[in-house]
Design a protein around this motif. Structure first.
Motif, short mmCIF file in Angstrom:
data_model
loop_
_atom_site.label_atom_id
_atom_site.label_comp_id
_atom_site.label_asym_id
_atom_site.label_seq_id
_atom_site.Cartn_x
_atom_site.Cartn_y
_atom_site.Cartn_z
N GLN A 167 -1.69 2.14 14.61
CA GLN A 167 -2.43 3.34 14.99
C GLN A 167 -2.76 4.19 13.76
O GLN A 167 -1.92 4.38 12.86
CB GLN A 167 -1.61 4.16 15.99
CG GLN A 167 -2.38 5.31 16.61
CD GLN A 167 -1.59 6.00 17.71
OE1 GLN A 167 -0.42 5.67 17.94
NE2 GLN A 167 -2.21 6.94 18.41
N ASN A 168 -4.02 4.66 13.75
CA ASN A 168 -4.54 5.55 12.68
C ASN A 168 -4.73 4.83 11.34
O ASN A 168 -4.84 5.50 10.31
CB ASN A 168 -3.63 6.77 12.51
CG ASN A 168 -3.57 7.63 13.77
OD1 ASN A 168 -4.57 7.75 14.49
ND2 ASN A 168 -2.42 8.20 14.04
N TRP A 169 -4.74 3.51 11.35
CA TRP A 169 -5.07 2.75 10.16
C TRP A 169 -6.55 2.35 10.23
O TRP A 169 -7.16 2.32 11.30
CB TRP A 169 -4.21 1.49 10.05
CG TRP A 169 -2.77 1.74 9.70
CD1 TRP A 169 -1.95 2.71 10.19
CD2 TRP A 169 -1.99 0.96 8.80
NE1 TRP A 169 -0.69 2.60 9.67
CE2 TRP A 169 -0.67 1.53 8.81
CE3 TRP A 169 -2.22 -0.14 7.99
CZ2 TRP A 169 0.36 1.03 8.03
CZ3 TRP A 169 -1.19 -0.64 7.22
CH2 TRP A 169 0.10 -0.06 7.23
N ALA A 170 -7.11 1.95 9.11
CA ALA A 170 -8.50 1.50 9.07
C ALA A 170 -8.64 0.38 8.04
O ALA A 170 -7.96 0.40 7.00
CB ALA A 170 -9.44 2.64 8.74
N SER B 232 4.40 8.21 -0.76
CA SER B 232 3.80 8.73 -2.00
C SER B 232 4.85 9.29 -2.93
O SER B 232 5.80 9.96 -2.51
CB SER B 232 2.78 9.82 -1.65
OG SER B 232 2.30 10.43 -2.81
N THR B 233 4.72 9.11 -4.21
CA THR B 233 5.65 9.68 -5.21
C THR B 233 5.56 11.20 -5.26
O THR B 233 6.50 11.87 -5.68
CB THR B 233 5.32 9.10 -6.59
OG1 THR B 233 3.95 9.35 -6.91
CG2 THR B 233 5.57 7.59 -6.63
N LYS C 96 0.76 9.39 7.70
CA LYS C 96 2.06 9.68 8.33
C LYS C 96 2.93 8.44 8.44
O LYS C 96 4.00 8.50 9.05
CB LYS C 96 1.83 10.27 9.72
CG LYS C 96 1.10 11.60 9.69
CD LYS C 96 0.91 12.15 11.10
CE LYS C 96 0.18 13.49 11.08
NZ LYS C 96 -0.01 14.03 12.46
N ALA C 97 2.44 7.30 7.93
CA ALA C 97 3.22 6.06 8.03
C ALA C 97 4.49 6.18 7.21
O ALA C 97 4.48 6.68 6.08
CB ALA C 97 2.40 4.87 7.55
N VAL D 59 0.85 -1.18 0.00
CA VAL D 59 0.00 0.00 0.00
C VAL D 59 0.89 1.24 0.00
O VAL D 59 2.07 1.19 0.36
CB VAL D 59 -0.94 0.03 1.22
CG1 VAL D 59 -1.87 -1.16 1.22
CG2 VAL D 59 -0.15 0.11 2.52
N THR D 60 0.29 2.34 -0.37
CA THR D 60 0.96 3.63 -0.32
C THR D 60 0.44 4.39 0.89
O THR D 60 -0.78 4.39 1.15
CB THR D 60 0.69 4.43 -1.60
OG1 THR D 60 1.19 3.69 -2.72
CG2 THR D 60 1.39 5.78 -1.56
N ALA D 61 1.34 4.98 1.61
CA ALA D 61 0.96 5.71 2.83
C ALA D 61 -0.15 6.71 2.53
O ALA D 61 -0.06 7.49 1.57
CB ALA D 61 2.17 6.41 3.43
N GLY D 62 -1.20 6.64 3.35
CA GLY D 62 -2.32 7.56 3.19
C GLY D 62 -3.32 7.15 2.14
O GLY D 62 -4.33 7.84 1.94
#
Length: 392
Positions: free
Chosen positions: A303-306, A364-365, A334-335, A272-275
């Protein structure tokens, strides 16, 4: 008449001979057969009592002029079977030597569903110039003694599909001679049945039993893995010649509850890509023997994932059925780049299944482009500064 009147000695001798014949018949307990000519066929016990589903044997004696005699069961009640045997083989003809008799055996099988009552059958013997018939009566009575038996102490057992079921059976030889029995069973496809003498470990497929003796047997029934919940019938039998004693066993599979959660490929990882949201296809399988109801999904995340699921629940998953579910993993913006673990659980009231997904996070690129622009900007600013102030 004048001759008989004037020969009292002859009358006396005739009456004495007739009395002797009737006395011999009464003492031997035989039932005289209807005979034409000099041919006779008889059995010592032409009237017996037997149970429904039992088998009865009658020894036959055929006497008369020397020669060949054809034997057959001339009449039987509906649904009954009867054969004539000699030296263990089914026969239809015997030979009577000079001044002698021949022997055979009539075997009759009574249907299990036969009602109580009196039933008649007839055996016929036909010679070259004579014929004889023998009438036999069988009184069918539930619980009658006699006849081989195969009794089971507890004929119905229940439990999961992973268990083996052991039945204690007793085989009784109630005939007048020793017998050799072959043991067998009729069971649903995939089921296995084993026989052992009680308190012994050796499996057997046959045994010999003396007249009037009994043998305790352990009958082990093994259901196939993953068999569905329900009632299953198994018939076990001990066969001796053309005769068989049977008993019915029942195994009630109460059901086992097992879930397996994995992916179609078996690989438990994702990128996955952060965010941003990534998708993982999961495969849920009911490999128990009972159907499962109301399956829900949950996840343990950093934390802060879903994590969300499509579908969000499954109403019913039949035994052996597979279903695919998509898990959408949304990592924190913020990962930082690296590997993370997301634990996914499928739950019912009876059981649960877990799968740990290793999630690799990429930044992210866009941030890479922004960083590159900043670096280039700094380099250009340094070069401009050096150019402008370097001459001084």
């Amino acid at each position: 008449m004048l001759y008989l009147h004037h020969n009292p000695g002859f009358i006396k001798r005739t009456l004495s001979l007739l009395f002797s014949v009737f006395f011999i018949l009464a003492m031997t307990g035989t039932k005289p057969a209807y005979a034409y000519g000099n041919l006779t066929v008889f059995t010592p016990y032409p009237g017996v009592t037997a149970q429904p589903g039992g088998s009865v044997s009658f020894p036959l004696t055929i006497s008369g002029p020397p020669g060949y005699v054809t034997l057959k069961v001339a009449s039987l009640p509906a649904g009954w079977t009867g054969q004539i045997y000699g030296d263990g083989r089914e026969i239809h003809e015997v030979f009577i030597p000079s001044d002698d008799s021949s022997r055979a055996e009539l075997r009759v099988q009574i249907p299990q569903s036969q009602k109580n009552g009196d039933y008649d059958l007839t055996v016929e013997a036909v010679g070259a110039k004579s014929r004889a018939t023998l009438s036999i009566n069988i009184k069918v009575k539930a619980g009658a003694s006699g006849g081989d038996k195969l009794d089971v102490q507890y004929p119905s057992l229940s439990g999961p599909d992973t268990a083996s079921y052991s039945f204690r059976a007793t085989l009784s030889n109630n005939s007048g001679h020793g017998r050799f029995y072959s043991l067998g069973a009729s069971a649903p496809e995939g089921w296995q049945v084993f026989f052992k003498p009680a308190y012994q470990e050796n499996q057997i497929t046959s045994l010999s039993l003396d007249a009037g003796k009994t043998q305790d047997l352990d009958v082990t029934v093994q259901p196939p893995k993953g068999v569905k919940a329900g009632k299953y019938s198994i018939t076990v039998a001990a066969v001796s010649g053309s005769e068989a004693v049977k008993t019915n066993l029942e195994v009630v599979i109460t059901g086992t509850y097992r879930l397996n959660l994995t992916t179609p490929s078996g690989r438990l990882n994702a990128d996955v890509t952060a965010g941003r949201k990534g998708a993982v296809t999961l495969q849920l399988e009911n490999d128990g023997s009972a159907d499962l109801q109301n399956i829900s999904f949950s996840a343990q995340t950093p934390q802060n994932w879903a994590v969300t699921f499509e579908p969000s629940s499954i109403d019913r998953l039949a035994s052996g059925e597979k279903r695919q579910v998509t898990a959408f993993i949304n990592s924190s913006g913020k990962a930082i780049a690296g590997d993370y673990v997301v634990s996914i659980t499928a739950s019912t009231r009876e059981t649960t299944a877990d799968a740990d997904i290793r999630v690799t996070v990429h930044t992210s690129t866009l941030w890479g482009v922004v960083g590159a622009i900043i670096v280039i900007g700094v380099i250009l600013w340094v070069m401009w500064t050096f150019k402008k102030y370097g001459r001084r």
